[in-house]
Scaffold this motif. Sequence first.
Motif, PDB file in Angstrom:
ATOM      1  N   GLN A  90       0.805  -1.209   0.000  1.00  0.00           N
ATOM      2  CA  GLN A  90       0.000   0.000   0.000  1.00  0.00           C
ATOM      3  C   GLN A  90       0.844   1.269   0.000  1.00  0.00           C
ATOM      4  O   GLN A  90       0.429   2.285  -0.546  1.00  0.00           O
ATOM      5  CB  GLN A  90      -0.950  -0.007   1.205  1.00  0.00           C
ATOM      6  N   ALA A  91       2.022   1.220   0.601  1.00  0.00           N
ATOM      7  CA  ALA A  91       2.909   2.389   0.608  1.00  0.00           C
ATOM      8  C   ALA A  91       3.745   2.470  -0.660  1.00  0.00           C
ATOM      9  O   ALA A  91       4.358   3.505  -0.931  1.00  0.00           O
ATOM     10  CB  ALA A  91       3.834   2.332   1.827  1.00  0.00           C
ATOM     11  N   ASP A  92       3.747   1.423  -1.442  1.00  0.00           N
ATOM     12  CA  ASP A  92       4.654   1.265  -2.574  1.00  0.00           C
ATOM     13  C   ASP A  92       4.554   2.374  -3.612  1.00  0.00           C
ATOM     14  O   ASP A  92       5.542   2.888  -4.079  1.00  0.00           O
ATOM     15  CB  ASP A  92       4.379  -0.085  -3.236  1.00  0.00           C
ATOM     16  N   ALA A  93       3.349   2.747  -3.974  1.00  0.00           N
ATOM     17  CA  ALA A  93       3.171   3.656  -5.101  1.00  0.00           C
ATOM     18  C   ALA A  93       3.466   5.111  -4.786  1.00  0.00           C
ATOM     19  O   ALA A  93       3.273   5.968  -5.629  1.00  0.00           O
ATOM     20  CB  ALA A  93       1.743   3.534  -5.634  1.00  0.00           C
ATOM     21  N   LEU A  94       3.919   5.402  -3.570  1.00  0.00           N
ATOM     22  CA  LEU A  94       4.262   6.780  -3.239  1.00  0.00           C
ATOM     23  C   LEU A  94       5.372   7.305  -4.151  1.00  0.00           C
ATOM     24  O   LEU A  94       5.361   8.450  -4.549  1.00  0.00           O
ATOM     25  CB  LEU A  94       4.727   6.876  -1.781  1.00  0.00           C
ATOM     26  N   GLN A  95       6.341   6.483  -4.458  1.00  0.00           N
ATOM     27  CA  GLN A  95       7.405   6.911  -5.367  1.00  0.00           C
ATOM     28  C   GLN A  95       7.327   6.039  -6.624  1.00  0.00           C
ATOM     29  O   GLN A  95       6.393   6.156  -7.376  1.00  0.00           O
ATOM     30  CB  GLN A  95       8.770   6.798  -4.659  1.00  0.00           C
ATOM     31  N   GLN A  96       8.269   5.160  -6.793  1.00  0.00           N
ATOM     32  CA  GLN A  96       8.280   4.279  -7.957  1.00  0.00           C
ATOM     33  C   GLN A  96       7.903   2.872  -7.504  1.00  0.00           C
ATOM     34  O   GLN A  96       8.464   2.356  -6.559  1.00  0.00           O
ATOM     35  CB  GLN A  96       9.674   4.280  -8.597  1.00  0.00           C
ATOM     36  N   ARG A  97       6.950   2.275  -8.192  1.00  0.00           N
ATOM     37  CA  ARG A  97       6.432   0.975  -7.753  1.00  0.00           C
ATOM     38  C   ARG A  97       7.505  -0.100  -7.828  1.00  0.00           C
ATOM     39  O   ARG A  97       8.185  -0.262  -8.842  1.00  0.00           O
ATOM     40  CB  ARG A  97       5.228   0.593  -8.606  1.00  0.00           C
ATOM     41  N   LYS A  98       7.659  -0.861  -6.750  1.00  0.00           N
ATOM     42  CA  LYS A  98       8.660  -1.925  -6.668  1.00  0.00           C
ATOM     43  C   LYS A  98       8.045  -3.319  -6.710  1.00  0.00           C
ATOM     44  O   LYS A  98       8.671  -4.260  -7.162  1.00  0.00           O
ATOM     45  CB  LYS A  98       9.459  -1.814  -5.357  1.00  0.00           C
ATOM     46  N   TYR A  99       6.839  -3.451  -6.195  1.00  0.00           N
ATOM     47  CA  TYR A  99       6.256  -4.780  -6.007  1.00  0.00           C
ATOM     48  C   TYR A  99       5.111  -5.025  -6.999  1.00  0.00           C
ATOM     49  O   TYR A  99       4.220  -4.192  -7.147  1.00  0.00           O
ATOM     50  CB  TYR A  99       5.716  -4.929  -4.585  1.00  0.00           C
ATOM     51  N   ARG A 100       5.166  -6.180  -7.651  1.00  0.00           N
ATOM     52  CA  ARG A 100       4.125  -6.533  -8.620  1.00  0.00           C
ATOM     53  C   ARG A 100       2.939  -7.222  -7.966  1.00  0.00           C
ATOM     54  O   ARG A 100       1.868  -7.331  -8.563  1.00  0.00           O
ATOM     55  CB  ARG A 100       4.712  -7.434  -9.705  1.00  0.00           C
ATOM     56  N   GLY A 101       3.123  -7.747  -6.773  1.00  0.00           N
ATOM     57  CA  GLY A 101       2.047  -8.438  -6.088  1.00  0.00           C
ATOM     58  C   GLY A 101       2.535  -9.015  -4.773  1.00  0.00           C
ATOM     59  O   GLY A 101       3.661  -8.742  -4.332  1.00  0.00           O
ATOM     60  N   ILE A 102       1.686  -9.835  -4.146  1.00  0.00           N
ATOM     61  CA  ILE A 102       1.994 -10.379  -2.819  1.00  0.00           C
ATOM     62  C   ILE A 102       3.254 -11.240  -2.841  1.00  0.00           C
ATOM     63  O   ILE A 102       4.177 -11.029  -2.047  1.00  0.00           O
ATOM     64  CB  ILE A 102       0.801 -11.206  -2.291  1.00  0.00           C
ATOM     65  N   VAL A 103       3.298 -12.199  -3.770  1.00  0.00           N
ATOM     66  CA  VAL A 103       4.440 -13.128  -3.819  1.00  0.00           C
ATOM     67  C   VAL A 103       5.725 -12.377  -4.131  1.00  0.00           C
ATOM     68  O   VAL A 103       6.771 -12.620  -3.514  1.00  0.00           O
ATOM     69  CB  VAL A 103       4.183 -14.239  -4.858  1.00  0.00           C
TER      70      VAL A 103
END
Length: 350
Positions: free
Chosen positions: A247-260
């Motif tokens: 949930q905090a990921d999109a504050l800057q550049q997205r790092k995570y594609r999903g849970i796994v």
Amino acid sequence: MTFFHLDDFIAGWIGGASSVVVGHPLDTVKTRLQAGKGYNNTLHCVLTIYRKESISGFFKGLSFPLASITLYNSVVFGFFSNTQRVISQLRYGDGRQPCSMLDLTVASMLTGLVSVGVGAPVDLVKIRLQMQTQPILAENLNLAGAVTLRSAGLQGPTVYRGPLHCISSILQSEGLTGLYRGAGAMILRDVPGYTLYFIPYSLLCDWLNPDSSASPHPCSIWLAGGLAGSISWVTATPADVVKSRLQADALQQRKYRGIVHCIIKSYQTEGLQVSLTRQGICSQYKKFSSGEQAAGETDRVLADLFMVPVAVDLPVFFRGATVNAVRGFPMSATMFLSYELSLKFFRSLY
């Protein structure tokens, strides 16, 4: 008999408002530990927030949870209580029949599933507001396309002016699905989490109040609710860490594609750091014990040896567990006590 009781929802709303005010400062600390950078432990996080942002730093994003988590808790407690009556009616033909352990488990799991519909956007906005003053993560910054900054002390810009601006910005940039980022991890947290919330509470209330014909004493409600909250939050911490990061990921550049991907990348980056710290200890110890250090380096090597941190495996997934345990007690104790007393008051009117 009427299955639907509105007073359960109203009492849940009152309990939710009380618990938010009590628990929000530690919730901010928990979020910073799980999704932020630069904190050694809980105490260091608390002191850093106070030193840089004063007392107001602990209450960032409070207005939205105060308005929304009250609704969320209203849905949770209202749905749970009404679901118990429906199950009792279907299984025993009487909605007033006390639920068995299986009935409570089913009602708790359904409550956890339903709660995500309301809770995911609430948690997302709260976390974005709490995290926007954090330093930009080093791995999100790239220079000349290939040169990565290894360390960054840059302060993240203030992206959102408030809860409504945060919601509108997310809808514009990510669409409606953006408000439910991390909802999958929240399901993994809340379905078992609410099972380990309501069942321990029921068991502890029964144990503390052997006379089932009498209402539990307020002290028993407070203690049972607090212990149930601590149990639930500590066991839910790994899923909560993943949810917070997504949930905090999109504050800057997205790092995570999903849970796994979030689980794997978190372990690869921060799990690897644990291995390196252990290697650091071994190399410094070997250098010191073999006498390879040059003259005058003994003090430095000893200092390096004792300053290298030691951590257990997978610490990243239990980050904030201490805060969750401490925070969960007063929040849940306040929640259950306010709920039960409000419900008792409402039902005394008719």
